[in-house]
Write an enzyme that holds these catalytic residues in place. Sequence first.
Site, PDB file in Angstrom:
ATOM      1  N   TYR A  59      32.532   6.218-133.791  1.00 13.15           N
ATOM      2  CA  TYR A  59      31.257   6.790-134.242  1.00 13.15           C
ATOM      3  C   TYR A  59      31.303   8.295-133.965  1.00 13.15           C
ATOM      4  O   TYR A  59      30.996   8.758-132.865  1.00 13.15           O
ATOM      5  CB  TYR A  59      30.053   6.144-133.537  1.00 13.15           C
ATOM      6  N   SER A 155      36.470  -7.169-131.149  1.00 12.42           N
ATOM      7  CA  SER A 155      35.578  -7.052-132.296  1.00 12.42           C
ATOM      8  C   SER A 155      36.403  -7.122-133.573  1.00 12.42           C
ATOM      9  O   SER A 155      37.533  -6.616-133.611  1.00 12.42           O
ATOM     10  CB  SER A 155      34.842  -5.709-132.198  1.00 12.42           C
ATOM     11  N   SER A 208      21.764  -3.460-142.221  1.00 13.93           N
ATOM     12  CA  SER A 208      21.671  -2.010-142.463  1.00 13.93           C
ATOM     13  C   SER A 208      20.316  -1.595-143.037  1.00 13.93           C
ATOM     14  O   SER A 208      20.226  -0.675-143.849  1.00 13.93           O
ATOM     15  CB  SER A 208      22.804  -1.553-143.402  1.00 13.93           C
TER      16      SER A 208
HETATM   17  P1  NAP Z   1      21.586  -2.534-138.596  1.00 17.96           P
HETATM   18  O1  NAP Z   1      21.269  -2.650-137.166  1.00 17.96           O
HETATM   19  O2  NAP Z   1      21.691  -3.766-139.410  1.00 17.96           O
HETATM   20  O3  NAP Z   1      20.554  -1.539-139.325  1.00 17.96           O
HETATM   21  C1  NAP Z   1      20.186  -0.365-138.694  1.00 17.96           C
HETATM   22  C2  NAP Z   1      19.526   0.573-139.705  1.00 17.96           C
HETATM   23  O4  NAP Z   1      18.338  -0.014-140.256  1.00 17.96           O
HETATM   24  C3  NAP Z   1      19.055   1.856-139.045  1.00 17.96           C
HETATM   25  O5  NAP Z   1      20.081   2.809-138.942  1.00 17.96           O
HETATM   26  C4  NAP Z   1      17.930   2.299-139.962  1.00 17.96           C
HETATM   27  O6  NAP Z   1      18.526   2.896-141.114  1.00 17.96           O
HETATM   28  C5  NAP Z   1      17.300   0.968-140.342  1.00 17.96           C
HETATM   29  N1  NAP Z   1      16.248   0.529-139.400  1.00 17.96           N
HETATM   30  C6  NAP Z   1      16.386   0.177-138.086  1.00 17.96           C
HETATM   31  N2  NAP Z   1      15.218  -0.215-137.555  1.00 17.96           N
HETATM   32  C7  NAP Z   1      14.300  -0.122-138.526  1.00 17.96           C
HETATM   33  C8  NAP Z   1      12.913  -0.384-138.581  1.00 17.96           C
HETATM   34  N3  NAP Z   1      12.249  -0.848-137.524  1.00 17.96           N
HETATM   35  N4  NAP Z   1      12.274  -0.183-139.752  1.00 17.96           N
HETATM   36  C9  NAP Z   1      12.932   0.281-140.839  1.00 17.96           C
HETATM   37  N5  NAP Z   1      14.245   0.555-140.854  1.00 17.96           N
HETATM   38  C10 NAP Z   1      14.938   0.363-139.705  1.00 17.96           C
HETATM   39  O7  NAP Z   1      22.972  -1.754-138.827  1.00 17.96           O
HETATM   40  P2  NAP Z   1      23.889  -0.871-137.893  1.00 17.96           P
HETATM   41  O8  NAP Z   1      23.125   0.056-137.041  1.00 17.96           O
HETATM   42  O9  NAP Z   1      24.944  -0.315-138.741  1.00 17.96           O
HETATM   43  O10 NAP Z   1      24.549  -1.974-136.929  1.00 17.96           O
HETATM   44  C11 NAP Z   1      24.064  -2.204-135.622  1.00 17.96           C
HETATM   45  C12 NAP Z   1      25.025  -1.698-134.594  1.00 17.96           C
HETATM   46  O11 NAP Z   1      26.183  -2.554-134.594  1.00 17.96           O
HETATM   47  C13 NAP Z   1      25.609  -0.306-134.885  1.00 17.96           C
HETATM   48  O12 NAP Z   1      24.704   0.724-134.541  1.00 17.96           O
HETATM   49  C14 NAP Z   1      26.849  -0.340-134.055  1.00 17.96           C
HETATM   50  O13 NAP Z   1      26.549  -0.058-132.709  1.00 17.96           O
HETATM   51  C15 NAP Z   1      27.310  -1.795-134.218  1.00 17.96           C
HETATM   52  N6  NAP Z   1      28.363  -1.998-135.241  1.00 17.96           N
HETATM   53  C16 NAP Z   1      29.576  -2.462-134.826  1.00 17.96           C
HETATM   54  C17 NAP Z   1      30.593  -2.682-135.728  1.00 17.96           C
HETATM   55  C18 NAP Z   1      31.924  -3.171-135.226  1.00 17.96           C
HETATM   56  O14 NAP Z   1      32.912  -3.087-135.983  1.00 17.96           O
HETATM   57  N7  NAP Z   1      31.996  -3.679-134.019  1.00 17.96           N
HETATM   58  C19 NAP Z   1      30.390  -2.470-137.092  1.00 17.96           C
HETATM   59  C20 NAP Z   1      29.125  -2.022-137.501  1.00 17.96           C
HETATM   60  C21 NAP Z   1      28.127  -1.805-136.572  1.00 17.96           C
HETATM   61  P3  NAP Z   1      17.717   3.739-142.229  1.00 17.96           P
HETATM   62  O15 NAP Z   1      16.585   4.438-141.568  1.00 17.96           O
HETATM   63  O16 NAP Z   1      18.758   4.635-142.817  1.00 17.96           O
HETATM   64  O17 NAP Z   1      17.274   2.706-143.221  1.00 17.96           O
END
Ligand code: NAP
Length: 309
Positions: A59, A155, A208
């Site tokens: 990241y 992971s 997302s």
């Molecule tokens: P997510 O948790 O599914 O979605 C997060 C996104 O949704 C936010 O960036 C925001 O984006 C929106 N959001 C969050 N809360 C909200 C709310 N209350 N109301 C409206 N919109 C909201 O996706 P992610 O952050 O990509 O994934 C979660 C975590 O998993 C990551 O941060 C990372 O730490 C981890 N991850 C790990 C891997 C791996 O390979 N191990 C891969 C991917 C992710 P917007 O405002 O742009 O809509």
Amino acid sequence: MTQNVQIGKTEVFSTPLGLGTNAVGGHNLFPNLNDDIGKEIVRTALNSGITLLDTAFAYGMGRSEELIGEVLKEFDRSKIVIATKAAHDPAKGGAFNNTPEFLTRSVNEALERLQTDYIDIFYIHFPDETTPKNEAIAALQKLKELGKIRAIGVSNFSLAQIKEANQEGNIDIVEDEYSLIHREAENELLPYLKEQQISFVPYFPLASGLLTGKYESDVTFPPEDLRSKKPDFQGERFKAVIDKVSQLKLIAADYNASVAEIVLAWYIKNPFVAVVIPGAKKPEQVINNVKALDVHLTQEDYQRINKLF
Ligand code: NAP
């Protein structure tokens, strides 16, 4: 008072809801991120009582860890659970590297960026094609014995790769994609982890942002945004998900909660899930997501949501 969750069989305990930080310093993943807002997101999470921060070298190629390191100094380190990951090797153009030398160096460098002397959970971010899995895990086991890391994770490993890596029973936690709209892990992976007492952390829990209920019709993202390429955000697939999410709004209204809260509460009640780590682009989203800890779904509503998807 929120009950803490034990990570595997370790001494690491976390709140069932953490913070995903790929939008904190993750300039390579999302356009127009602001580092001060990123730090405020982390601060807001910790001030709201969340204890686990999920970051990775990938990241922002260390930037996310650096920003978290700066915020950490404002808090009591002993109350915070830092999870980070490595595998992308800058010396190999970002190709995955799981060699003992690379993983050991990655842990030491992450400690510096985080300005701390231990990492609570360290994951191999992605499997490489050549390192024997038991050798990679043995290197992490050594780091665990030295006290540099407290729990070992992998992971993006397939079930076969997890089994190969877990021959000595040294894996404490697995992080993989799993959400209301991506349930494949329920077939074999999640039952195996449960049987082995390995904790599970799903990534993309809000798909997302798709599962927050904020999208009504087609949406497009700039090419630099990782969502611009995701099938979930395109065509018929997108419309089908939006239709189901609209039904969640009715359940959310019964709880006087947002759709995001209801969805996150579903993971908190899910017996396969240890910690859910929604990401955020704004502190207000964190404040909303934390409220999921106070939403207690009835078994009936949990099953209703289960069946809907
Ligand atoms: P997510 O948790 O599914 O979605 C997060 C996104 O949704 C936010 O960036 C925001 O984006 C929106 N959001 C969050 N809360 C909200 C709310 N209350 N109301 C409206 N919109 C909201 O996706 P992610 O952050 O990509 O994934 C979660 C975590 O998993 C990551 O941060 C990372 O730490 C981890 N991850 C790990 C891997 C791996 O390979 N191990 C891969 C991917 C992710 P917007 O405002 O742009 O809509």
